[in-house]
Design a protein around this motif. Structure first.
Motif, PDB file in Angstrom:
ATOM      1  N   SER A  70      -2.269   3.689  -4.832  1.00 28.97           N
ATOM      2  CA  SER A  70      -1.211   2.963  -4.177  1.00 28.97           C
ATOM      3  C   SER A  70      -0.638   3.746  -2.950  1.00 28.97           C
ATOM      4  O   SER A  70      -0.359   2.930  -2.110  1.00 28.97           O
ATOM      5  CB  SER A  70       0.194   2.631  -5.348  1.00 28.97           C
ATOM      6  N   LEU A  71      -1.024   5.070  -2.887  1.00 25.17           N
ATOM      7  CA  LEU A  71      -0.739   5.739  -1.881  1.00 25.17           C
ATOM      8  C   LEU A  71      -1.540   5.423  -0.673  1.00 25.17           C
ATOM      9  O   LEU A  71      -1.183   5.319   0.639  1.00 25.17           O
ATOM     10  CB  LEU A  71      -0.894   7.195  -1.936  1.00 25.17           C
ATOM     11  N   ASN A  96      -1.122   1.591   0.496  1.00 25.14           N
ATOM     12  CA  ASN A  96       0.006   1.582   1.313  1.00 25.14           C
ATOM     13  C   ASN A  96       0.152   2.345   2.478  1.00 25.14           C
ATOM     14  O   ASN A  96       1.298   2.336   3.166  1.00 25.14           O
ATOM     15  CB  ASN A  96       1.322   1.632   0.665  1.00 25.14           C
ATOM     16  N   ILE A 156       0.435   5.526   2.800  1.00 22.17           N
ATOM     17  CA  ILE A 156       1.663   6.510   2.860  1.00 22.17           C
ATOM     18  C   ILE A 156       1.766   7.925   3.212  1.00 22.17           C
ATOM     19  O   ILE A 156       2.501   8.523   3.781  1.00 22.17           O
ATOM     20  CB  ILE A 156       2.339   6.428   1.322  1.00 22.17           C
ATOM     21  N   LEU A 190       6.635   5.960  -0.826  1.00 28.93           N
ATOM     22  CA  LEU A 190       6.072   4.812  -1.650  1.00 28.93           C
ATOM     23  C   LEU A 190       7.005   3.981  -2.387  1.00 28.93           C
ATOM     24  O   LEU A 190       7.411   2.670  -2.058  1.00 28.93           O
ATOM     25  CB  LEU A 190       4.830   5.347  -2.755  1.00 28.93           C
ATOM     26  N   LYS A 217       6.654  -0.664  -4.841  1.00 26.14           N
ATOM     27  CA  LYS A 217       4.943  -0.643  -4.443  1.00 26.14           C
ATOM     28  C   LYS A 217       3.940  -0.233  -5.581  1.00 26.14           C
ATOM     29  O   LYS A 217       2.771  -0.933  -5.114  1.00 26.14           O
ATOM     30  CB  LYS A 217       4.923  -0.248  -3.089  1.00 26.14           C
TER      31      LYS A 217
END
Length: 276
Positions: free
Chosen positions: A86-87, A90, A92, A134, A138
């Motif tokens: 996810s990091l 996105n 991040i 994050l 998300k």
């Protein structure tokens, strides 16, 4: 070289030579060095192995405490594998940027860690520091997209897993069966999540553990320790379509993170990298 006389001995010789030649044809030398050896599981240990070969064949085997298959356990820090996705998805964090972390379980702490280091050492401090950028919303979208909780009986909705920031280190309330944990890990190397090649390469780079030159493979992995469960998820990758996936769950009272890492490397015949 075999030598045989006429008649029956000659016929027998031809038969034996045919059998030997067939054996070598069916068992290429390179596959002998790559396929997992016979596994004898220890007490209170479950091992799941998925082997994908370049000829598109697939084998799945389970060794050890089969009663564990029916239960759900915390994924522990294997959850961080999907937090990292996810990091990356996105944008991040810069994977190479180093952040000072002070986890007590990490040697020479406090020390500077990049994203790959944070996964390797399973830093809790690193992920607590970057997570606010994050956010849970998300992360939930990523977990929903990859179907991470699809087979969980304990979590009917993705949103229900959250406890607090400290719960990131083990996935909060999430409970999964060993097969679900193994399946999520296997899909990474099958490119079963549908992400772009760039995201997948960046993700896999963070999961890299070591080169295994004896077997001409790259080793990827993730540890997890929580509530009496010691996990190691590993992958031996020879090529894009030729790899072996392992998930080890040790619930022995004398188990440990380091012991489970060593167990994986013992099973694979690869050299353990420095854990310092």
């Amino acid at each position: 070289m075999f030598q045989f006389s006429e008649g029956k001995n000659f016929a027998l010789g031809r038969f034996l030579l045919f059998q030997l030649s067939s054996l070598f044809l069916l068992t290429p030398l390179n596959s002998q060095n790559f396929s997992p050896k016979t596994i004898i599981a220890n007490s209170e240990e479950l091992i799941l192995v998925t082997e994908i070969r370049s000829d598109k064949s697939r084998t799945e085997k389970v060794y050890g405490a089969s009663e564990f298959l029916k239960k759900e356990y915390s994924p522990a820090s294997t959850f961080k594998t999907y937090l990292v996705l996810s990091l990356i998805e996105n944008h991040i964090v810069d994977p190479e940027e180093k952040i000072e972390c002070a986890d007590k379980h990490i040697p020479n702490s406090p020390r500077l860690l990049n994203l790959r280091d944070a996964l390797f050492y399973s830093s809790n401090d690193y992920f607590e520091k970057v997570f606010p950028k994050l956010g849970k919303e998300k992360l939930d979208l990523t977990l929903r997209k990859i179907g991470y909780l699809e087979n969980s009986k304990s979590n009917s909705k993705v949103e229900d897993w959250w406890i607090d920031l400290a719960g990131l280190k083990h996935g909060g309330k999430i409970k999964l069966t060993p097969k679900a944990v193994h399946s999520s890990w296997s899909k990474i190397f099958e490119n079963g999540y549908g992400f772009s090649k760039g995201i997948m390469e960046e993700w896999e780079n963070t999961l890299f553990w070591s080169e295994c030159t004896d077997r001409s493979v790259r080793v990827y992995g993730k540890t997890g320790s929580w509530e009496g469960s010691f996990w190691f998820q590993g992958a031996l990758v020879k090529s894009e379509n030729d790899y072996i996936i392992y998930t080890i769950l040790n619930r022995n009272k004398s188990g440990s993170r380091t012991g489970t890492i060593n167990r994986f490397y013992e099973l694979t015949g690869c050299k353990v990298p420095s854990l310092e």
